[in-house]
Write a protein that holds these residues in place. Structure first.
Motif, PDB file in Angstrom:
ATOM      1  N   PHE A  88      -0.218 -17.525 -55.867  1.00  0.00           N
ATOM      2  CA  PHE A  88      -0.642 -16.800 -57.064  1.00  0.00           C
ATOM      3  C   PHE A  88      -0.258 -17.644 -58.279  1.00  0.00           C
ATOM      4  O   PHE A  88       0.894 -17.636 -58.717  1.00  0.00           O
ATOM      5  N   THR A  89      -1.233 -18.350 -58.807  1.00  0.00           N
ATOM      6  CA  THR A  89      -0.943 -19.403 -59.782  1.00  0.00           C
ATOM      7  C   THR A  89      -0.370 -18.884 -61.094  1.00  0.00           C
ATOM      8  O   THR A  89       0.363 -19.603 -61.774  1.00  0.00           O
ATOM      9  N   ASP A  90      -0.685 -17.645 -61.498  1.00  0.00           N
ATOM     10  CA  ASP A  90      -0.207 -17.117 -62.773  1.00  0.00           C
ATOM     11  C   ASP A  90       1.163 -16.456 -62.661  1.00  0.00           C
ATOM     12  O   ASP A  90       1.753 -16.083 -63.674  1.00  0.00           O
ATOM     13  N   LEU A  91       1.646 -16.305 -61.435  1.00  0.00           N
ATOM     14  CA  LEU A  91       2.970 -15.718 -61.239  1.00  0.00           C
ATOM     15  C   LEU A  91       4.021 -16.816 -61.092  1.00  0.00           C
ATOM     16  O   LEU A  91       3.707 -17.949 -60.744  1.00  0.00           O
ATOM     17  N   SER A  92       5.264 -16.451 -61.303  1.00  0.00           N
ATOM     18  CA  SER A  92       6.343 -17.422 -61.153  1.00  0.00           C
ATOM     19  C   SER A  92       6.560 -17.743 -59.674  1.00  0.00           C
ATOM     20  O   SER A  92       6.098 -17.025 -58.786  1.00  0.00           O
ATOM     21  N   VAL A  93       7.266 -18.823 -59.443  1.00  0.00           N
ATOM     22  CA  VAL A  93       7.623 -19.206 -58.080  1.00  0.00           C
ATOM     23  C   VAL A  93       8.394 -18.072 -57.402  1.00  0.00           C
ATOM     24  O   VAL A  93       8.099 -17.690 -56.260  1.00  0.00           O
ATOM     25  N   LEU A 115      16.106 -15.718 -49.299  1.00  0.00           N
ATOM     26  CA  LEU A 115      15.875 -16.701 -50.366  1.00  0.00           C
ATOM     27  C   LEU A 115      16.858 -17.862 -50.260  1.00  0.00           C
ATOM     28  O   LEU A 115      16.493 -19.023 -50.489  1.00  0.00           O
ATOM     29  N   LYS A 116      18.089 -17.558 -49.901  1.00  0.00           N
ATOM     30  CA  LYS A 116      19.088 -18.615 -49.749  1.00  0.00           C
ATOM     31  C   LYS A 116      18.655 -19.614 -48.683  1.00  0.00           C
ATOM     32  O   LYS A 116      18.789 -20.830 -48.861  1.00  0.00           O
ATOM     33  N   VAL A 117      18.130 -19.105 -47.557  1.00  0.00           N
ATOM     34  CA  VAL A 117      17.648 -19.972 -46.482  1.00  0.00           C
ATOM     35  C   VAL A 117      16.484 -20.831 -46.972  1.00  0.00           C
ATOM     36  O   VAL A 117      16.413 -22.038 -46.693  1.00  0.00           O
ATOM     37  N   ILE A 118      15.567 -20.214 -47.715  1.00  0.00           N
ATOM     38  CA  ILE A 118      14.398 -20.938 -48.222  1.00  0.00           C
ATOM     39  C   ILE A 118      14.824 -22.018 -49.209  1.00  0.00           C
ATOM     40  O   ILE A 118      14.337 -23.165 -49.150  1.00  0.00           O
ATOM     41  N   TYR A 119      15.729 -21.676 -50.112  1.00  0.00           N
ATOM     42  CA  TYR A 119      16.171 -22.651 -51.106  1.00  0.00           C
ATOM     43  C   TYR A 119      16.920 -23.822 -50.472  1.00  0.00           C
ATOM     44  O   TYR A 119      16.888 -24.949 -50.990  1.00  0.00           O
ATOM     45  N   GLU A 126      14.046 -23.445 -55.893  1.00  0.00           N
ATOM     46  CA  GLU A 126      15.112 -22.801 -56.666  1.00  0.00           C
ATOM     47  C   GLU A 126      15.161 -23.382 -58.073  1.00  0.00           C
ATOM     48  O   GLU A 126      15.322 -22.649 -59.057  1.00  0.00           O
ATOM     49  N   GLU A 127      14.989 -24.702 -58.161  1.00  0.00           N
ATOM     50  CA  GLU A 127      14.997 -25.342 -59.473  1.00  0.00           C
ATOM     51  C   GLU A 127      13.893 -24.805 -60.368  1.00  0.00           C
ATOM     52  O   GLU A 127      14.055 -24.690 -61.581  1.00  0.00           O
ATOM     53  N   ARG A 128      12.761 -24.467 -59.767  1.00  0.00           N
ATOM     54  CA  ARG A 128      11.578 -24.065 -60.541  1.00  0.00           C
ATOM     55  C   ARG A 128      11.206 -22.600 -60.321  1.00  0.00           C
ATOM     56  O   ARG A 128      10.054 -22.221 -60.476  1.00  0.00           O
ATOM     57  N   LYS A 129      12.174 -21.782 -59.977  1.00  0.00           N
ATOM     58  CA  LYS A 129      11.880 -20.396 -59.617  1.00  0.00           C
ATOM     59  C   LYS A 129      11.250 -19.595 -60.749  1.00  0.00           C
ATOM     60  O   LYS A 129      10.518 -18.633 -60.505  1.00  0.00           O
ATOM     61  N   ASN A 130      11.500 -19.972 -62.003  1.00  0.00           N
ATOM     62  CA  ASN A 130      10.928 -19.249 -63.140  1.00  0.00           C
ATOM     63  C   ASN A 130       9.666 -19.912 -63.690  1.00  0.00           C
ATOM     64  O   ASN A 130       9.099 -19.442 -64.672  1.00  0.00           O
ATOM     65  N   GLN A 131       9.241 -20.974 -63.049  1.00  0.00           N
ATOM     66  CA  GLN A 131       8.052 -21.718 -63.480  1.00  0.00           C
ATOM     67  C   GLN A 131       6.804 -21.095 -62.858  1.00  0.00           C
ATOM     68  O   GLN A 131       6.840 -20.583 -61.738  1.00  0.00           O
ATOM     69  N   GLN A 142       2.612 -26.204 -51.462  1.00  0.00           N
ATOM     70  CA  GLN A 142       2.670 -26.038 -50.012  1.00  0.00           C
ATOM     71  C   GLN A 142       4.054 -25.532 -49.592  1.00  0.00           C
ATOM     72  O   GLN A 142       4.170 -24.659 -48.726  1.00  0.00           O
ATOM     73  N   MET A 143       5.095 -26.068 -50.209  1.00  0.00           N
ATOM     74  CA  MET A 143       6.440 -25.568 -49.941  1.00  0.00           C
ATOM     75  C   MET A 143       6.554 -24.098 -50.308  1.00  0.00           C
ATOM     76  O   MET A 143       7.166 -23.305 -49.583  1.00  0.00           O
TER      77      MET A 143
END
Length: 235
Positions: A88-93, A115-119, A126-131, A142-143
Motif C-alpha cells: 500500500f504505497t500511500d501508507l507507512s511501512v 515485528l521484532k522478528v521481522i526487524y 525498522e529504520e523506515r517504519k514511518n516512511q 519486496q522486504m
C-alpha cells in the motif's frame, strides 16, 4: 503439510492447470519452475483461493481446504507474497506491516513480538517504519511484502517471483532470508523465474510446462538434469 491433487483451473475456455499434483513437507523449501505462462502463479493463487478451481483437492495440515475462502486460508496459516509486491504505497511501512496482522489476531502473541522478528531480518524496515511505502526501492518493497506476510504468523509462505526486477544485491538479501525461514518454523513454496537460484536454495522442485508437472525430484538432482539445464538454466 500441503498436498495438491489433480488441480484443474480454467480461464474461460483456456485450461490453465491440467491435473497438477504435488506436495510440500513441513520445514522444506519447495520450488516450482517453468517458463512464463506455465501455470506457476495460477497454482499459488489457487492454493490461496484467489482464483476458482474447476476441480481437484487441496489439503493443508491434513485438513481439506479445497472449498475454503481466501481469508480462511490466511487464518489457517498460509500467506502469499504476490508477484509485484503490491504494498500500500500511500501508507507507512509500519501500517503496511500491521495490516498483515489484521485478520489473524493472536492474544498470546502481540504485534510487537512478531515485528521484532521481522526487524531482525529486515533492519531497513525498522529504520523506515514511518516512511511511505511508495518511496521505498523495489528491493525494500519486496522486504516489506515478505514482512507483511510474516505478520500473519504463517506456517507456509507462498512466494511468487521474489527476485523480479531487483538488483543482484537485493536478490542475494531476499534469498538469504528465504533460506532462513525454517529457523522460525516457516515452510516455503517458491515460484521463481531464476531457476538456478531457486534450485540452489530448495530441497525439492517441480517443473511446470503448459499447466502440467513434467518433472520432479530433489533440487540437487534437477540442477544437474540435462533437460532442465538446457531449458531453464542457460546451459
Amino acid at each position: 503439510m500441503l498436498n495438491v491433487k489433480d488441480l484443474n483451473v480454467f480461464y474461460g475456455n483456456i485450461h490453465a492447470l491440467k491435473g497438477v499434483s504435488f506436495e510440500v513437507k513441513e520445514g522444506e523449501i519447495v520450488c516450482l519452475i517453468g517458463a512464463n505462462g506455465a501455470g506457476k502463479t495460477s497454482t499459488l493463487q489457487s492454493i490461496s483461493a484467489l482464483i476458482p478451481k474447476k476441480s481437484g483437492v487441496l489439503r493443508f495440515l491434513d485438513k481439506d481446504i479445497t472449498k475454503a475462502k481466501a481469508h480462511e486460508i490466511t487464518k489457517m496459516g498460509i500467506a502469499q507474497v504476490p508477484e509485484g509486491r503490491r504494498v500500500f504505497t500511500d501508507l507507512s511501512v509500519l501500517d503496511n506491516l500491521k495490516l498483515g496482522a489484521f485478520a489473524v489476531k493472536n492474544p498470546r502473541e502481540s504485534d510487537e513480538d512478531i515485528l521484532k522478528v521481522i526487524y531482525e531480518r529486515f533492519p531497513i524496515l525498522e529504520e523506515r517504519k514511518n516512511q511511505r511505502a511508495g518511496t521505498l526501492s523495489g528491493g525494500e518493497q519486496q522486504m516489506l511484502a515478505m514482512g507483511r506476510a510474516m505478520m500473519t504468523r504463517p506456517k507456509l509462505i507462498l512466494l511468487d517471483e521474489p527476485s523480479m526486477g531487483l538488483s543482484p544485491l537485493f536478490v542475494e538479501k531476499i534469498f538469504d532470508v528465504i533460506k532462513n525461514f525454517k529457523e522460525i518454523g516457516v515452510t516455503v513454496l517458491l515460484v521463481e523465474q531464476n531457476a538456478n537460484l531457486a534450485l540452489k536454495i530448495s530441497d525439492r522442485a517441480y517443473v511446470l510446462e503448459t499447466g502440467k508437472i513434467v518433472k520432479s525430484g530433489s533440487a540437487k538432482k534437477l540442477l544437474s538434469d540435462p533437460i532442465v539445464k538446457a531449458a531453464y538454466l542457460g546451459a
